[in-house]
Design a protein around this motif. Structure first.
Motif, PDB file in Angstrom:
ATOM      1  N   VAL A  70     -15.110  30.148  75.617  1.00 10.80           N
ATOM      2  CA  VAL A  70     -16.601  30.043  75.267  1.00 10.80           C
ATOM      3  C   VAL A  70     -16.515  28.388  74.986  1.00 10.80           C
ATOM      4  CG1 VAL A  70     -18.417  30.385  73.232  1.00 10.80           C
ATOM      5  CG2 VAL A  70     -16.695  32.311  73.750  1.00 10.80           C
ATOM      6  N   ARG A  71     -17.353  27.922  75.893  1.00 13.96           N
ATOM      7  CA  ARG A  71     -17.119  26.485  75.731  1.00 13.96           C
ATOM      8  C   ARG A  71     -18.342  26.019  75.056  1.00 13.96           C
ATOM      9  NH1 ARG A  71     -13.976  24.395  79.700  1.00 13.96           N
ATOM     10  NH2 ARG A  71     -14.904  22.822  80.217  1.00 13.96           N
ATOM     11  N   ILE A  72     -17.880  24.894  74.196  1.00 19.11           N
ATOM     12  CA  ILE A  72     -19.031  24.174  73.250  1.00 19.11           C
ATOM     13  C   ILE A  72     -18.759  22.797  73.307  1.00 19.11           C
ATOM     14  CG2 ILE A  72     -18.817  26.098  71.652  1.00 19.11           C
ATOM     15  CD1 ILE A  72     -16.800  24.636  69.937  1.00 19.11           C
ATOM     16  N   PRO A  73     -19.656  22.060  73.026  1.00 17.24           N
ATOM     17  CA  PRO A  73     -19.732  20.626  73.234  1.00 17.24           C
ATOM     18  C   PRO A  73     -19.094  19.999  71.942  1.00 17.24           C
ATOM     19  CG  PRO A  73     -21.847  21.222  72.226  1.00 17.24           C
ATOM     20  CD  PRO A  73     -21.221  22.461  72.755  1.00 17.24           C
ATOM     21  N   PRO A  74     -18.410  18.857  72.246  1.00 13.83           N
ATOM     22  CA  PRO A  74     -17.723  18.108  70.939  1.00 13.83           C
ATOM     23  C   PRO A  74     -18.689  17.972  70.015  1.00 13.83           C
ATOM     24  CG  PRO A  74     -17.402  16.771  73.208  1.00 13.83           C
ATOM     25  CD  PRO A  74     -18.511  17.888  73.463  1.00 13.83           C
ATOM     26  N   GLU A  75     -18.388  17.807  68.663  1.00 12.40           N
ATOM     27  CA  GLU A  75     -19.143  17.630  67.286  1.00 12.40           C
ATOM     28  C   GLU A  75     -20.180  18.678  67.452  1.00 12.40           C
ATOM     29  OE1 GLU A  75     -18.173  15.510  65.183  1.00 12.40           O
ATOM     30  OE2 GLU A  75     -16.730  14.400  66.817  1.00 12.40           O
ATOM     31  N   CYS A  76     -19.913  19.915  67.847  1.00 11.07           N
ATOM     32  CA  CYS A  76     -20.869  21.061  68.022  1.00 11.07           C
ATOM     33  C   CYS A  76     -21.345  21.468  66.764  1.00 11.07           C
ATOM     34  CB  CYS A  76     -19.982  22.326  68.932  1.00 11.07           C
ATOM     35  SG  CYS A  76     -21.164  23.867  69.000  1.00 11.07           S
ATOM     36  N   VAL A  77     -22.884  21.612  66.613  1.00  5.13           N
ATOM     37  CA  VAL A  77     -23.679  22.071  65.584  1.00  5.13           C
ATOM     38  C   VAL A  77     -23.585  23.440  65.643  1.00  5.13           C
ATOM     39  CG1 VAL A  77     -24.678  19.721  65.192  1.00  5.13           C
ATOM     40  CG2 VAL A  77     -25.570  21.822  66.932  1.00  5.13           C
ATOM     41  N   ASN A  78     -23.859  24.157  64.348  1.00  5.40           N
ATOM     42  CA  ASN A  78     -23.768  25.587  64.335  1.00  5.40           C
ATOM     43  C   ASN A  78     -24.645  26.237  65.094  1.00  5.40           C
ATOM     44  OD1 ASN A  78     -21.709  26.407  62.614  1.00  5.40           O
ATOM     45  ND2 ASN A  78     -22.742  26.710  60.671  1.00  5.40           N
ATOM     46  N   PRO A  79     -25.886  25.855  65.336  1.00  2.98           N
ATOM     47  CA  PRO A  79     -26.995  26.694  66.205  1.00  2.98           C
ATOM     48  C   PRO A  79     -26.390  26.804  67.485  1.00  2.98           C
ATOM     49  CG  PRO A  79     -28.102  25.338  64.806  1.00  2.98           C
ATOM     50  CD  PRO A  79     -26.857  24.871  64.484  1.00  2.98           C
ATOM     51  N   THR A  80     -25.835  25.899  68.112  1.00  2.00           N
ATOM     52  CA  THR A  80     -25.012  25.579  69.402  1.00  2.00           C
ATOM     53  C   THR A  80     -24.058  26.742  69.781  1.00  2.00           C
ATOM     54  OG1 THR A  80     -25.895  23.459  69.717  1.00  2.00           O
ATOM     55  CG2 THR A  80     -24.411  24.159  71.336  1.00  2.00           C
ATOM     56  N   TYR A  81     -23.180  26.428  68.451  1.00  6.91           N
ATOM     57  CA  TYR A  81     -21.972  27.367  68.644  1.00  6.91           C
ATOM     58  C   TYR A  81     -22.171  28.930  68.359  1.00  6.91           C
ATOM     59  CZ  TYR A  81     -18.156  29.935  66.452  1.00  6.91           C
ATOM     60  OH  TYR A  81     -17.098  30.755  66.305  1.00  6.91           O
ATOM     61  N   GLU A  82     -23.228  29.095  67.563  1.00  7.45           N
ATOM     62  CA  GLU A  82     -23.771  30.508  67.516  1.00  7.45           C
ATOM     63  C   GLU A  82     -24.338  31.028  68.781  1.00  7.45           C
ATOM     64  OE1 GLU A  82     -25.918  30.445  63.975  1.00  7.45           O
ATOM     65  OE2 GLU A  82     -24.354  30.323  62.693  1.00  7.45           O
ATOM     66  N   ALA A  83     -25.075  30.102  69.328  1.00  7.52           N
ATOM     67  CA  ALA A  83     -25.839  30.725  70.493  1.00  7.52           C
ATOM     68  C   ALA A  83     -24.876  30.878  71.744  1.00  7.52           C
ATOM     69  CB  ALA A  83     -26.837  29.829  71.142  1.00  7.52           C
ATOM     70  N   ARG A  84     -23.680  30.182  71.861  1.00  9.33           N
ATOM     71  CA  ARG A  84     -23.111  30.090  72.880  1.00  9.33           C
ATOM     72  C   ARG A  84     -21.844  31.462  72.628  1.00  9.33           C
ATOM     73  NH1 ARG A  84     -21.623  24.484  75.736  1.00  9.33           N
ATOM     74  NH2 ARG A  84     -23.875  23.813  75.762  1.00  9.33           N
ATOM     75  N   MET A  85     -21.607  31.716  71.358  1.00  9.37           N
ATOM     76  CA  MET A  85     -20.789  32.653  70.990  1.00  9.37           C
ATOM     77  C   MET A  85     -21.562  34.131  71.120  1.00  9.37           C
ATOM     78  SD  MET A  85     -17.763  33.610  69.939  1.00  9.37           S
ATOM     79  CE  MET A  85     -16.808  32.284  69.140  1.00  9.37           C
ATOM     80  N   GLU A  86     -22.824  34.024  70.780  1.00  8.72           N
ATOM     81  CA  GLU A  86     -23.579  35.405  70.913  1.00  8.72           C
ATOM     82  C   GLU A  86     -23.502  35.535  72.552  1.00  8.72           C
ATOM     83  OE1 GLU A  86     -28.038  36.967  70.388  1.00  8.72           O
ATOM     84  OE2 GLU A  86     -27.131  35.503  68.754  1.00  8.72           O
ATOM     85  N   GLU A  87     -23.896  34.721  73.303  1.00  8.89           N
ATOM     86  CA  GLU A  87     -23.760  35.085  74.903  1.00  8.89           C
ATOM     87  C   GLU A  87     -22.341  35.647  75.305  1.00  8.89           C
ATOM     88  OE1 GLU A  87     -24.736  32.555  79.015  1.00  8.89           O
ATOM     89  OE2 GLU A  87     -24.321  31.463  77.191  1.00  8.89           O
ATOM     90  N   ALA A  88     -21.440  35.229  74.729  1.00 11.13           N
ATOM     91  CA  ALA A  88     -20.144  35.804  74.980  1.00 11.13           C
ATOM     92  C   ALA A  88     -20.137  37.470  74.494  1.00 11.13           C
ATOM     93  CB  ALA A  88     -19.064  34.974  74.768  1.00 11.13           C
ATOM     94  N   LEU A  89     -20.664  37.400  73.361  1.00 17.35           N
ATOM     95  CA  LEU A  89     -20.260  38.725  72.710  1.00 17.35           C
ATOM     96  C   LEU A  89     -21.519  39.656  73.229  1.00 17.35           C
ATOM     97  CD1 LEU A  89     -20.390  37.636  69.151  1.00 17.35           C
ATOM     98  CD2 LEU A  89     -18.395  38.436  70.186  1.00 17.35           C
ATOM     99  N   ARG A  90     -22.258  39.243  73.863  1.00 16.56           N
ATOM    100  CA  ARG A  90     -23.356  40.343  74.524  1.00 16.56           C
ATOM    101  C   ARG A  90     -22.778  40.731  75.782  1.00 16.56           C
ATOM    102  NH1 ARG A  90     -28.030  41.058  71.900  1.00 16.56           N
ATOM    103  NH2 ARG A  90     -28.752  39.800  70.155  1.00 16.56           N
ATOM    104  N   PHE A  91     -22.091  39.682  76.504  1.00 17.16           N
ATOM    105  CA  PHE A  91     -21.449  40.075  77.734  1.00 17.16           C
ATOM    106  C   PHE A  91     -20.729  41.256  77.690  1.00 17.16           C
ATOM    107  CE2 PHE A  91     -17.868  39.820  80.680  1.00 17.16           C
ATOM    108  CZ  PHE A  91     -18.248  39.661  81.810  1.00 17.16           C
ATOM    109  N   HIS A  92     -19.728  41.191  76.437  1.00 25.19           N
ATOM    110  CA  HIS A  92     -18.936  42.412  76.314  1.00 25.19           C
ATOM    111  C   HIS A  92     -19.611  43.524  75.452  1.00 25.19           C
ATOM    112  CE1 HIS A  92     -15.224  40.039  77.480  1.00 25.19           C
ATOM    113  NE2 HIS A  92     -15.642  38.974  76.820  1.00 25.19           N
ATOM    114  N   TYR A  93     -20.512  43.358  74.989  1.00 31.19           N
ATOM    115  CA  TYR A  93     -21.272  44.516  74.341  1.00 31.19           C
ATOM    116  C   TYR A  93     -21.870  45.187  75.314  1.00 31.19           C
ATOM    117  CZ  TYR A  93     -24.732  46.747  71.606  1.00 31.19           C
ATOM    118  OH  TYR A  93     -25.647  47.771  70.795  1.00 31.19           O
ATOM    119  N   GLU A  94     -22.330  44.623  76.474  1.00 33.20           N
ATOM    120  CA  GLU A  94     -22.738  45.393  77.495  1.00 33.20           C
ATOM    121  C   GLU A  94     -21.861  46.247  78.228  1.00 33.20           C
ATOM    122  OE1 GLU A  94     -26.156  45.785  78.351  1.00 33.20           O
ATOM    123  OE2 GLU A  94     -26.532  44.539  76.562  1.00 33.20           O
TER     124      GLU A  94
END
Length: 228
Positions: A70-94
């Protein structure tokens, strides 16, 4: 015999992840579908731990489990982290995955945060080493033949010489009073390079120690086959 339930494992590359994964595999209830790891873009290193992506990939290969970065930017803020993590989790949920395992030990607020984010998309969290005594865990870690080094330390808590040290008996004997043996409060982060979950040890050497925002990172350099 019924097929084991698939589960994602949130893998940091460190000793707590290794012990939790080992415990999960020993229980035999789940089939680990993939290791899920956040990698900081640009730096190409495991987020927080600062370990090179190449070493992460070698861990995955030696453990014999697929790696989902799960690729995140430097100094990642929580909303960005959560969005990218959710995208990865939904991939596996499917793909039928409904549970995610973590190596957390006793931080209640972190557990609640993970459970809340997973519940939002219909998934559940599993904590294989939750509430285990951290001193006992370290004894267990060594008894099983695991080995690790301190890849990152909090320079406000530990002196510079701890960065890059192997977590052997001398390491723990030298820890200042009040420092958790597993570094659960963020005192140090580790890279595990050998143990029963690996087909073969991960070869590396220690490089320079770099300071960023009061944290000290020891650069761990992959050793190629010809250099072994």
């Amino acid at each position: 015999m019924s097929e084991r339930e698939p589960i994602l494992f949130c893998w940091s590359g460190g000793k707590d992840s290794a012990m939790a994964l080992y415990t999960l595999l020993q229980q035999g209830e789940y089939r680990v579908a993939a290791l899920l790891t956040t990698v900081t873009e640009g730096y190409e290193r495991i987020s927080m731990h600062g370990v090179r992506r190449e070493l992460l990939q070698r861990q995955s290969e030696s453990v014999g489990l697929p790696l989902h970065e799960v690729r995140i930017p430097p100094e990642c803020v929580n909303p960005t982290y959560e969005a990218r993590m959710e995208e990865a989790l939904r991939f596996h949920y499917e793909k039928g995955v409904r549970k995610v395992a973590f190596g957390d030990i006793f931080l209640e607020d972190l557990r609640a945060y993970r459970e809340k984010n997973l519940a939002r998309i219909g998934m559940r969290a599993i904590f294989p080493i939750w509430k285990r005594d951290t001193r006992e865990l370290i004894q267990f870690f060594h008894a099983q033949g695991f080995r690790s080094v301190a890849a990152c330390i909090d320079g406000k808590i530990l002196p510079r010489q701890f960065a890059g040290r192997e977590l052997d008996a001398a390491f723990f004997d030298a820890l200042p009073p009040g420092v958790d043996p597993c570094g659960e409060n963020g005192e140090f982060h580790t890279f595990v390079f050998d143990g029963p979950i690996f087909k073969s040890p991960i070869r590396f050497r220690t490089g320079e120690v770099v300071e960023r925002n009061s944290f000290l990172f020891c650069d761990l350099l992959p050793v190629e086959e010809a250099q072994k």
